[in-house]
Design a protein around this motif. Sequence first.
Motif, PDB file in Angstrom:
ATOM      1  N   UNK A 167       4.341  -5.920  -4.187  1.00 44.95           N
ATOM      2  CA  UNK A 167       3.212  -5.018  -4.017  1.00 44.95           C
ATOM      3  C   UNK A 167       2.136  -5.431  -5.001  1.00 44.95           C
ATOM      4  N   UNK A 168       0.873  -5.045  -4.733  1.00 41.00           N
ATOM      5  CA  UNK A 168      -0.235  -5.547  -5.539  1.00 41.00           C
ATOM      6  C   UNK A 168      -1.289  -4.457  -5.695  1.00 41.00           C
ATOM      7  N   UNK A 169      -1.904  -4.416  -6.892  1.00 42.83           N
ATOM      8  CA  UNK A 169      -2.868  -3.367  -7.224  1.00 42.83           C
ATOM      9  C   UNK A 169      -4.074  -3.967  -7.943  1.00 42.83           C
ATOM     10  N   UNK A 170      -5.205  -3.306  -7.794  1.00 46.60           N
ATOM     11  CA  UNK A 170      -6.412  -3.715  -8.498  1.00 46.60           C
ATOM     12  C   UNK A 170      -7.297  -2.522  -8.798  1.00 46.60           C
ATOM     13  N   UNK A 171      -8.222  -2.707  -9.745  1.00 44.31           N
ATOM     14  CA  UNK A 171      -9.181  -1.681 -10.151  1.00 44.31           C
ATOM     15  C   UNK A 171     -10.581  -2.292 -10.154  1.00 44.31           C
ATOM     16  N   UNK A 172     -11.581  -1.482  -9.789  1.00 40.53           N
ATOM     17  CA  UNK A 172     -12.981  -1.855  -9.985  1.00 40.53           C
ATOM     18  C   UNK A 172     -13.677  -0.742 -10.750  1.00 40.53           C
ATOM     19  N   UNK A 173     -14.455  -1.132 -11.750  1.00 37.86           N
ATOM     20  CA  UNK A 173     -15.236  -0.138 -12.488  1.00 37.86           C
ATOM     21  C   UNK A 173     -16.327   0.447 -11.588  1.00 37.86           C
ATOM     22  N   UNK A 174     -16.702   1.696 -11.861  1.00 39.43           N
ATOM     23  CA  UNK A 174     -17.675   2.401 -11.025  1.00 39.43           C
ATOM     24  C   UNK A 174     -18.668   3.139 -11.912  1.00 39.43           C
ATOM     25  N   UNK A 175     -19.794   2.494 -12.234  1.00 38.86           N
ATOM     26  CA  UNK A 175     -20.807   3.185 -13.032  1.00 38.86           C
ATOM     27  C   UNK A 175     -21.377   4.385 -12.281  1.00 38.86           C
ATOM     28  N   UNK A 176     -21.739   5.395 -13.048  1.00 41.76           N
ATOM     29  CA  UNK A 176     -22.347   6.630 -12.543  1.00 41.76           C
ATOM     30  C   UNK A 176     -21.378   7.543 -11.803  1.00 41.76           C
ATOM     31  N   UNK A 177     -20.087   7.232 -11.871  1.00 41.48           N
ATOM     32  CA  UNK A 177     -19.056   8.202 -11.529  1.00 41.48           C
ATOM     33  C   UNK A 177     -18.475   8.737 -12.833  1.00 41.48           C
ATOM     34  N   UNK A 178     -17.935   9.962 -12.837  1.00 39.00           N
ATOM     35  CA  UNK A 178     -17.464  10.570 -14.087  1.00 39.00           C
ATOM     36  C   UNK A 178     -16.507   9.668 -14.850  1.00 39.00           C
ATOM     37  N   UNK A 179     -16.742   9.575 -16.137  1.00 35.53           N
ATOM     38  CA  UNK A 179     -15.959   8.676 -16.989  1.00 35.53           C
ATOM     39  C   UNK A 179     -14.471   9.027 -16.941  1.00 35.53           C
ATOM     40  N   UNK A 208     -10.973  -3.538   3.118  1.00 33.58           N
ATOM     41  CA  UNK A 208      -9.961  -3.343   2.077  1.00 33.58           C
ATOM     42  C   UNK A 208      -9.159  -2.104   2.445  1.00 33.58           C
ATOM     43  N   UNK A 209      -7.909  -2.306   2.852  1.00 33.44           N
ATOM     44  CA  UNK A 209      -7.103  -1.231   3.426  1.00 33.44           C
ATOM     45  C   UNK A 209      -5.891  -0.958   2.535  1.00 33.44           C
ATOM     46  N   UNK A 210      -5.874   0.204   1.906  1.00 29.69           N
ATOM     47  CA  UNK A 210      -4.736   0.619   1.087  1.00 29.69           C
ATOM     48  C   UNK A 210      -3.580   1.086   1.969  1.00 29.69           C
ATOM     49  N   UNK A 211      -2.376   0.706   1.625  1.00 27.28           N
ATOM     50  CA  UNK A 211      -1.218   1.272   2.312  1.00 27.28           C
ATOM     51  C   UNK A 211      -0.983   2.691   1.780  1.00 27.28           C
ATOM     52  N   UNK A 214      -9.083  -7.488  -0.351  1.00 22.74           N
ATOM     53  CA  UNK A 214      -8.615  -7.174   0.999  1.00 22.74           C
ATOM     54  C   UNK A 214      -7.598  -8.196   1.492  1.00 22.74           C
ATOM     55  N   UNK A 215      -7.766  -9.469   1.136  1.00 21.12           N
ATOM     56  CA  UNK A 215      -6.824 -10.496   1.583  1.00 21.12           C
ATOM     57  C   UNK A 215      -5.449 -10.297   0.948  1.00 21.12           C
ATOM     58  N   UNK A 216      -5.429  -9.840  -0.291  1.00 20.74           N
ATOM     59  CA  UNK A 216      -4.141  -9.580  -0.940  1.00 20.74           C
ATOM     60  C   UNK A 216      -3.456  -8.377  -0.309  1.00 20.74           C
ATOM     61  N   UNK A 217      -4.254  -7.369   0.075  1.00 20.96           N
ATOM     62  CA  UNK A 217      -3.676  -6.199   0.732  1.00 20.96           C
ATOM     63  C   UNK A 217      -3.252  -6.499   2.170  1.00 20.96           C
ATOM     64  N   UNK A 218      -3.818  -7.529   2.776  1.00 17.47           N
ATOM     65  CA  UNK A 218      -3.312  -7.968   4.077  1.00 17.47           C
ATOM     66  C   UNK A 218      -1.955  -8.648   3.924  1.00 17.47           C
ATOM     67  N   UNK A 224       1.748  -4.812   0.604  1.00 20.56           N
ATOM     68  CA  UNK A 224       1.335  -3.428   0.396  1.00 20.56           C
ATOM     69  C   UNK A 224       0.758  -3.252  -1.008  1.00 20.56           C
ATOM     70  N   UNK A 225      -0.110  -2.265  -1.140  1.00 17.10           N
ATOM     71  CA  UNK A 225      -0.707  -2.026  -2.442  1.00 17.10           C
ATOM     72  C   UNK A 225      -1.902  -1.105  -2.325  1.00 17.10           C
ATOM     73  N   UNK A 226      -2.692  -1.046  -3.390  1.00 15.02           N
ATOM     74  CA  UNK A 226      -3.834  -0.138  -3.414  1.00 15.02           C
ATOM     75  C   UNK A 226      -4.897  -0.651  -4.365  1.00 15.02           C
ATOM     76  N   UNK A 227      -6.117  -0.255  -4.061  1.00 11.83           N
ATOM     77  CA  UNK A 227      -7.286  -0.571  -4.867  1.00 11.83           C
ATOM     78  C   UNK A 227      -7.937   0.740  -5.267  1.00 11.83           C
TER      79      UNK A 227
END
Length: 386
Positions: free
Chosen positions: A158-170, A299-302, A336-340, A343-346
Motif C-alpha cells: 500500500x502507498x500514501x502521500x501528502x501535499x501541503x495546502x496553503x490557506x487551509x487551516x493549519x 488520483x483515486x483513493x481506495x 495517481x499512477x502509484x494509486x493505480x 491501494x492507498x491514499x493521498x
Amino acid sequence: MPVLNRIAAYAEEMKTWRRHLHQHPELSFDCPETAAFIAARLREIGVDEIHEGIAKTGIVAVINGTGAAPTIGLRADMDALPILETTGAEHASKVPGKMHACGHDGHVTMLLGAAKYLAETRRFAGRVALIFQPAEEDGAGGQVMVQEGIMDRFEIGQVYGIHNAPNLPFGHFYTTPGALMASVDTAFVYITGKGGHGATPHECIDPVVATVAMVQAVQTIIPRNVYALDEAVISVTQIHTGTASNIIPEEAMFCATIRSFKPDVRALLKKRFYEIVEGHALAFNVTARVDYDWGYPATVNTPDEAAFASAVAAEVSGEEASHPNSNREMGSEDFSYMLEARPGAYLFLGTGPGAGLHHSAFDFNDEAAPIGASFFARLVERAQPL
C-alpha cells in the motif's frame, strides 16, 4: 498531541534541511543535487537500504521493522518549478528562474523526518519503502517509477502521500474516498488557412474566425454532453495568431486544459473535442491538427485506506482537524499512477495563510513539517503494528 514528541525534537534540524532544499531547486528528472542531499541524510539516519537512480534521480530507501509484515510505501515528490522567486526570504532560491513554489522541499523534509524517527524507534513490523520521486510537475516521474518496477521490486502493498495546502487551516488533514484529484489532458490545436491582406478577406481563408468559432464551441462540450453531476472542466488557456493589424494570417493555434474524474467522461471529452475541431475545420474550409496529450489520470483513493489515513490524521491532529469526506480538487497529481498500481491514499495538509501554490511568493510553512512527519510515522506504526 499535534506531533510525536521525538519528532518535535527534530524540528530545527528539519527546518535546516528544508531551507537548504529551498535554496537549491532542480527541475523535472534533473535533480542530482537534491537526490545527493537526500541520500546523505538517509545515510546519517541509518536506513537499511538506499536505492538510487530510479527514474533517473529518484530514490527508494528501506527501513526494516522488528517483525514480519508487508511493506508500506511513503512518497514525497522532490522537483521544483521554473519560476523566479519573489519571497525575499533569507533562504530564497539561489538558482535564478527556479524555485520550490509547490512545497516539494517540505514534502521531502516531512518524509526525512519520519524516516529518522522510524529508523530510530523501529516500533513497527515489516518494512517501510521511502519513495523520493522526481518530475511530478513535468514528466510523470511517478509513472516512470512504477514502470521501472518499484512496487514489485520492493514488494510494496500500500502507498500514501501528502501535499501541503496553503490557506487551509493549519494542521488540518483533508481527503476523501474515491477520486480526490482530476485527470488532466492537454489539447494543442493548429489551424491553417490562406493568408492575405485584411482589406481582401474574400481572397483568403481566415484561420482566425475558425479559431474563434472552435474555442466557443468547445465550451459547449461540458454543459451539453456531460451529466451535470459529473464534474469536468475545459479551459482554453492560449490563443496565438497574427503579426500585423492589416494581415490575415496563414496559421493560428489554441491550447486547452481538460480535466475530469471518471474514465468514461474523460474519453467523451476527447471524442467531442476532436469532433468539434474537425467539424469546424470543414465548415470554415481550413485544415486543423489536434495534438492531444493524454496526461495524468485521476488520483483515486481506495476507500479503506482513505478511511484509515483519516483516522491516523485524527490521532495526530485531533478529530476536529481530520476531514475524511472533503471536496475533491480539479488539480492533478502523478501520485495517481502509484494509486493505480497499489491501494492507498493521498491527503492534503493545511499549512495556514500564505501565497498559493505555484506563486512566486510561495514558501512552505516549516511548522507543518513535524506534523506531516508524525502522520507518516504513526501511519506506519498503525498499519503494521508489532
